[in-house]
Design a protein around this motif. Sequence first.
Motif, PDB file in Angstrom:
ATOM      1  N   TYR A  26       0.830  -1.203   0.000  1.00 13.13           N
ATOM      2  CA  TYR A  26       0.000   0.000   0.000  1.00 13.13           C
ATOM      3  C   TYR A  26       0.864   1.253   0.000  1.00 13.13           C
ATOM      4  O   TYR A  26       1.981   1.243   0.515  1.00 13.13           O
ATOM      5  N   ASP A  27       0.337   2.320  -0.584  1.00  8.83           N
ATOM      6  CA  ASP A  27       0.987   3.623  -0.544  1.00  8.83           C
ATOM      7  C   ASP A  27       0.440   4.336   0.687  1.00  8.83           C
ATOM      8  O   ASP A  27      -0.753   4.639   0.746  1.00  8.83           O
ATOM      9  N   VAL A  28       1.294   4.580   1.683  1.00  7.96           N
ATOM     10  CA  VAL A  28       0.843   5.093   2.975  1.00  7.96           C
ATOM     11  C   VAL A  28       1.448   6.457   3.273  1.00  7.96           C
ATOM     12  O   VAL A  28       2.653   6.649   3.153  1.00  7.96           O
ATOM     13  N   VAL A  29       0.582   7.393   3.670  1.00  7.25           N
ATOM     14  CA  VAL A  29       0.999   8.676   4.210  1.00  7.25           C
ATOM     15  C   VAL A  29       0.560   8.663   5.666  1.00  7.25           C
ATOM     16  O   VAL A  29      -0.609   8.395   5.959  1.00  7.25           O
ATOM     17  N   ALA A  30       1.482   8.927   6.587  1.00  3.64           N
ATOM     18  CA  ALA A  30       1.176   8.846   8.010  1.00  3.64           C
ATOM     19  C   ALA A  30       1.311  10.206   8.681  1.00  3.64           C
ATOM     20  O   ALA A  30       2.269  10.942   8.412  1.00  3.64           O
ATOM     21  N   VAL A  31       0.333  10.518   9.538  1.00  2.34           N
ATOM     22  CA  VAL A  31       0.350  11.758  10.325  1.00  2.34           C
ATOM     23  C   VAL A  31       0.048  11.420  11.778  1.00  2.34           C
ATOM     24  O   VAL A  31      -0.488  10.348  12.080  1.00  2.34           O
ATOM     25  N   ASP A  32       0.388  12.361  12.658  1.00  2.72           N
ATOM     26  CA  ASP A  32       0.269  12.083  14.086  1.00  2.72           C
ATOM     27  C   ASP A  32      -0.998  12.612  14.750  1.00  2.72           C
ATOM     28  O   ASP A  32      -1.162  12.498  15.956  1.00  2.72           O
ATOM     29  N   ARG A  33      -1.916  13.193  13.962  1.00  2.00           N
ATOM     30  CA  ARG A  33      -3.177  13.686  14.546  1.00  2.00           C
ATOM     31  C   ARG A  33      -4.164  14.023  13.440  1.00  2.00           C
ATOM     32  O   ARG A  33      -3.797  14.211  12.280  1.00  2.00           O
ATOM     33  N   GLY A  34      -5.413  14.132  13.828  1.00  2.00           N
ATOM     34  CA  GLY A  34      -6.469  14.425  12.870  1.00  2.00           C
ATOM     35  C   GLY A  34      -6.306  15.756  12.180  1.00  2.00           C
ATOM     36  O   GLY A  34      -6.561  15.872  10.978  1.00  2.00           O
ATOM     37  N   THR A  35      -5.882  16.772  12.930  1.00  2.00           N
ATOM     38  CA  THR A  35      -5.723  18.093  12.316  1.00  2.00           C
ATOM     39  C   THR A  35      -4.624  18.082  11.253  1.00  2.00           C
ATOM     40  O   THR A  35      -4.697  18.851  10.301  1.00  2.00           O
ATOM     41  N   ALA A  36      -3.657  17.205  11.379  1.00  2.00           N
ATOM     42  CA  ALA A  36      -2.612  17.090  10.355  1.00  2.00           C
ATOM     43  C   ALA A  36      -3.114  16.311   9.142  1.00  2.00           C
ATOM     44  O   ALA A  36      -2.601  16.474   8.036  1.00  2.00           O
ATOM     45  N   ALA A  37      -4.134  15.482   9.330  1.00  2.00           N
ATOM     46  CA  ALA A  37      -4.682  14.689   8.228  1.00  2.00           C
ATOM     47  C   ALA A  37      -5.568  15.519   7.304  1.00  2.00           C
ATOM     48  O   ALA A  37      -5.617  15.260   6.092  1.00  2.00           O
ATOM     49  N   LEU A  38      -6.264  16.501   7.847  1.00  2.00           N
ATOM     50  CA  LEU A  38      -7.223  17.274   7.045  1.00  2.00           C
ATOM     51  C   LEU A  38      -6.642  17.893   5.780  1.00  2.00           C
ATOM     52  O   LEU A  38      -7.246  17.756   4.712  1.00  2.00           O
ATOM     53  N   PRO A  39      -5.497  18.578   5.838  1.00  2.00           N
ATOM     54  CA  PRO A  39      -4.960  19.154   4.596  1.00  2.00           C
ATOM     55  C   PRO A  39      -4.694  18.107   3.511  1.00  2.00           C
ATOM     56  O   PRO A  39      -4.879  18.372   2.330  1.00  2.00           O
ATOM     57  N   PHE A  40      -4.285  16.916   3.913  1.00  2.00           N
ATOM     58  CA  PHE A  40      -4.066  15.842   2.935  1.00  2.00           C
ATOM     59  C   PHE A  40      -5.383  15.415   2.304  1.00  2.00           C
ATOM     60  O   PHE A  40      -5.473  15.215   1.094  1.00  2.00           O
ATOM     61  N   LEU A  41      -6.422  15.262   3.133  1.00  2.00           N
ATOM     62  CA  LEU A  41      -7.734  14.859   2.606  1.00  2.00           C
ATOM     63  C   LEU A  41      -8.313  15.896   1.662  1.00  2.00           C
ATOM     64  O   LEU A  41      -9.016  15.562   0.715  1.00  2.00           O
ATOM     65  N   GLU A  42      -8.004  17.154   1.926  1.00  2.00           N
ATOM     66  CA  GLU A  42      -8.532  18.241   1.103  1.00  2.00           C
ATOM     67  C   GLU A  42      -7.773  18.426  -0.208  1.00  2.00           C
ATOM     68  O   GLU A  42      -8.312  18.981  -1.158  1.00  2.00           O
ATOM     69  N   SER A  43      -6.523  17.943  -0.270  1.00  2.00           N
ATOM     70  CA  SER A  43      -5.711  18.232  -1.452  1.00  2.00           C
ATOM     71  C   SER A  43      -5.262  17.006  -2.249  1.00  2.00           C
ATOM     72  O   SER A  43      -4.789  17.148  -3.373  1.00  2.00           O
ATOM     73  N   GLU A  44      -5.395  15.812  -1.692  1.00  2.00           N
ATOM     74  CA  GLU A  44      -4.940  14.602  -2.371  1.00  2.00           C
ATOM     75  C   GLU A  44      -6.022  13.529  -2.316  1.00  2.00           C
ATOM     76  O   GLU A  44      -6.915  13.582  -1.475  1.00  2.00           O
ATOM     77  N   HIS A  45      -5.907  12.548  -3.206  1.00  2.00           N
ATOM     78  CA  HIS A  45      -6.852  11.426  -3.206  1.00  2.00           C
ATOM     79  C   HIS A  45      -6.314  10.298  -2.333  1.00  2.00           C
ATOM     80  O   HIS A  45      -5.158   9.892  -2.466  1.00  2.00           O
ATOM     81  N   PHE A  46      -7.172   9.798  -1.450  1.00  2.00           N
ATOM     82  CA  PHE A  46      -6.866   8.607  -0.657  1.00  2.00           C
ATOM     83  C   PHE A  46      -8.034   7.648  -0.780  1.00  2.00           C
ATOM     84  O   PHE A  46      -9.199   8.060  -0.772  1.00  2.00           O
ATOM     85  N   ASP A  47      -7.713   6.369  -0.896  1.00  2.00           N
ATOM     86  CA  ASP A  47      -8.756   5.349  -0.957  1.00  2.00           C
ATOM     87  C   ASP A  47      -9.284   5.018   0.429  1.00  2.00           C
ATOM     88  O   ASP A  47     -10.448   4.644   0.588  1.00  2.00           O
ATOM     89  N   LEU A  48      -8.403   5.153   1.442  1.00  2.00           N
ATOM     90  CA  LEU A  48      -8.767   4.768   2.803  1.00  2.00           C
ATOM     91  C   LEU A  48      -8.169   5.735   3.812  1.00  2.00           C
ATOM     92  O   LEU A  48      -6.990   6.089   3.725  1.00  2.00           O
ATOM     93  N   LEU A  49      -9.001   6.145   4.765  1.00  2.00           N
ATOM     94  CA  LEU A  49      -8.538   6.845   5.961  1.00  2.00           C
ATOM     95  C   LEU A  49      -8.520   5.802   7.066  1.00  2.00           C
ATOM     96  O   LEU A  49      -9.564   5.247   7.415  1.00  2.00           O
ATOM     97  N   LEU A  50      -7.334   5.507   7.575  1.00  2.00           N
ATOM     98  CA  LEU A  50      -7.157   4.563   8.681  1.00  2.00           C
ATOM     99  C   LEU A  50      -6.784   5.395   9.892  1.00  2.00           C
ATOM    100  O   LEU A  50      -5.697   5.987   9.930  1.00  2.00           O
ATOM    101  N   SER A  51      -7.688   5.480  10.854  1.00  2.00           N
ATOM    102  CA  SER A  51      -7.487   6.426  11.943  1.00  2.00           C
ATOM    103  C   SER A  51      -7.719   5.806  13.310  1.00  2.00           C
ATOM    104  O   SER A  51      -8.686   5.063  13.518  1.00  2.00           O
TER     105      SER A  51
END
Length: 124
Positions: A26-51
């Motif tokens: 899998y192609d994985v981008v990892a962040v340490d909190r929800g607020t850090a995840a939001l910019p990625f969700l808003e600007s890139e395509h992800f098939d799965l949010l694993l939180s």
Amino acid sequence: MIRILLAEDDDAMRTYLERSLGNAGYDVVAVDRGTAALPFLESEHFDLLLSDIVMPEMDGIELAQRCAECSPATRVMFITGFAAVTLRASREAPRAKVLSKPFHLRELVLEVERLFEDAATISM
């Protein structure tokens, strides 16, 4: 290749999951909190949010709700070590899969595979 955005506040768990899911293909981008995840969700395509569910600043349930707004095609899977939180997640994000800690990596990979097999079956 399936792209996964991993939001996990525990450093050791995040590193382990990022490396293990990457090794599973899998192609994985990892962040340490929800607020850090939001910019990625808003600007890139992800098939799965694993939180993780319990995180500082923004919990995983709120993150999933925000994900549904800005990236509705992204599937959601929660990981948590708290049984009561599992019940809340099922109630507030009913389309999300919940995996309780501790789990074996193989179990996580199988759940991710199953999630996308179901999607392939539905789209046929």
